[in-house]
Scaffold this motif. Sequence first.
Motif, PDB file in Angstrom:
ATOM      1  N   PHE A   1       0.844  -1.188   0.000  1.00  0.00           N
ATOM      2  CA  PHE A   1       0.000   0.000   0.000  1.00  0.00           C
ATOM      3  C   PHE A   1       0.882   1.241   0.000  1.00  0.00           C
ATOM      4  O   PHE A   1       1.590   1.493   0.971  1.00  0.00           O
ATOM      5  CB  PHE A   1      -0.921  -0.013   1.230  1.00  0.00           C
ATOM      6  CG  PHE A   1      -1.771   1.207   1.357  1.00  0.00           C
ATOM      7  CD1 PHE A   1      -2.892   1.371   0.563  1.00  0.00           C
ATOM      8  CD2 PHE A   1      -1.441   2.198   2.257  1.00  0.00           C
ATOM      9  CE1 PHE A   1      -3.683   2.506   0.680  1.00  0.00           C
ATOM     10  CE2 PHE A   1      -2.216   3.341   2.382  1.00  0.00           C
ATOM     11  CZ  PHE A   1      -3.334   3.491   1.586  1.00  0.00           C
ATOM     12  N   SER A   2       0.913   1.958  -1.099  1.00  0.00           N
ATOM     13  CA  SER A   2       1.671   3.213  -1.237  1.00  0.00           C
ATOM     14  C   SER A   2       3.156   3.068  -0.914  1.00  0.00           C
ATOM     15  O   SER A   2       3.767   3.954  -0.332  1.00  0.00           O
ATOM     16  CB  SER A   2       1.053   4.311  -0.364  1.00  0.00           C
ATOM     17  OG  SER A   2      -0.256   4.590  -0.792  1.00  0.00           O
ATOM     18  N   ASP A   3       3.750   1.945  -1.314  1.00  0.00           N
ATOM     19  CA  ASP A   3       5.173   1.733  -1.102  1.00  0.00           C
ATOM     20  C   ASP A   3       5.957   2.191  -2.329  1.00  0.00           C
ATOM     21  O   ASP A   3       5.442   2.189  -3.447  1.00  0.00           O
ATOM     22  CB  ASP A   3       5.471   0.247  -0.835  1.00  0.00           C
ATOM     23  CG  ASP A   3       4.934  -0.216   0.509  1.00  0.00           C
ATOM     24  OD1 ASP A   3       5.164   0.485   1.503  1.00  0.00           O
ATOM     25  OD2 ASP A   3       4.286  -1.278   0.555  1.00  0.00           O
ATOM     26  N   VAL A   4       7.220   2.559  -2.115  1.00  0.00           N
ATOM     27  CA  VAL A   4       8.110   2.975  -3.203  1.00  0.00           C
ATOM     28  C   VAL A   4       9.329   2.057  -3.168  1.00  0.00           C
ATOM     29  O   VAL A   4       9.934   1.860  -2.121  1.00  0.00           O
ATOM     30  CB  VAL A   4       8.551   4.446  -3.053  1.00  0.00           C
ATOM     31  CG1 VAL A   4       9.518   4.836  -4.159  1.00  0.00           C
ATOM     32  CG2 VAL A   4       7.331   5.366  -3.051  1.00  0.00           C
ATOM     33  N   PHE A   5       9.662   1.478  -4.335  1.00  0.00           N
ATOM     34  CA  PHE A   5      10.775   0.549  -4.443  1.00  0.00           C
ATOM     35  C   PHE A   5      11.737   1.025  -5.527  1.00  0.00           C
ATOM     36  O   PHE A   5      11.306   1.549  -6.542  1.00  0.00           O
ATOM     37  CB  PHE A   5      10.286  -0.858  -4.824  1.00  0.00           C
ATOM     38  CG  PHE A   5       9.313  -1.442  -3.839  1.00  0.00           C
ATOM     39  CD1 PHE A   5       9.757  -2.168  -2.752  1.00  0.00           C
ATOM     40  CD2 PHE A   5       7.952  -1.255  -4.005  1.00  0.00           C
ATOM     41  CE1 PHE A   5       8.867  -2.704  -1.841  1.00  0.00           C
ATOM     42  CE2 PHE A   5       7.045  -1.789  -3.100  1.00  0.00           C
ATOM     43  CZ  PHE A   5       7.501  -2.518  -2.012  1.00  0.00           C
TER      44      PHE A   5
END
Length: 178
Positions: A164-168
């Motif tokens: 949920f709304s993660d940045v990788f």
Amino acid sequence: MAEKLDPSGASPARPTQAVEPSKSKPSIELNIGSNVFRNTNGVIKLQGKEQMVVEFHPEEGQLLLTMDFYDSAGNHIAHLRRNAWAFNTANRFALTIGSASLSLFNEPLWLKVSDRSSGDVVLEITVAHSGKIQIPNGKFYTHKGHLVEITSHYCRVVPGLTLFSDVFEARGGAASIG
């Protein structure tokens, strides 16, 4: 250990050489649900296996998808190769492609895979005006038979993993989920 460079940028152990322009593929930013995968090569790995490849060629106005489709038991039931069906058991899935038009409205490229038997959307992909690839909607199975759900709010691999709304940061590699 990082090597110290002299002000010219050359390594002290090696002479300065002319640098050729990079011929590598440009990196792709994938927005999967509310999650951002930066600097990918367009490959999406699900549960350790490359299941999907998204290619965008702006100069030709092409959005291409290569994907393996599985059922809830993990049986391989279809394979799409660069927007052409290699096989599609019982002609179950349909691919719809919307190309960029030359109209005044300048609509983005998009594609959609749907399940003919249920009418459900299996996967939607669009190209934003910025060139970012967006996958706002999807519902399909992995090679292990686990359900993947993608909405505008999350990406979930049932059972157990919800992003949920993660940045990788992929560093030129695949976007890995699960």
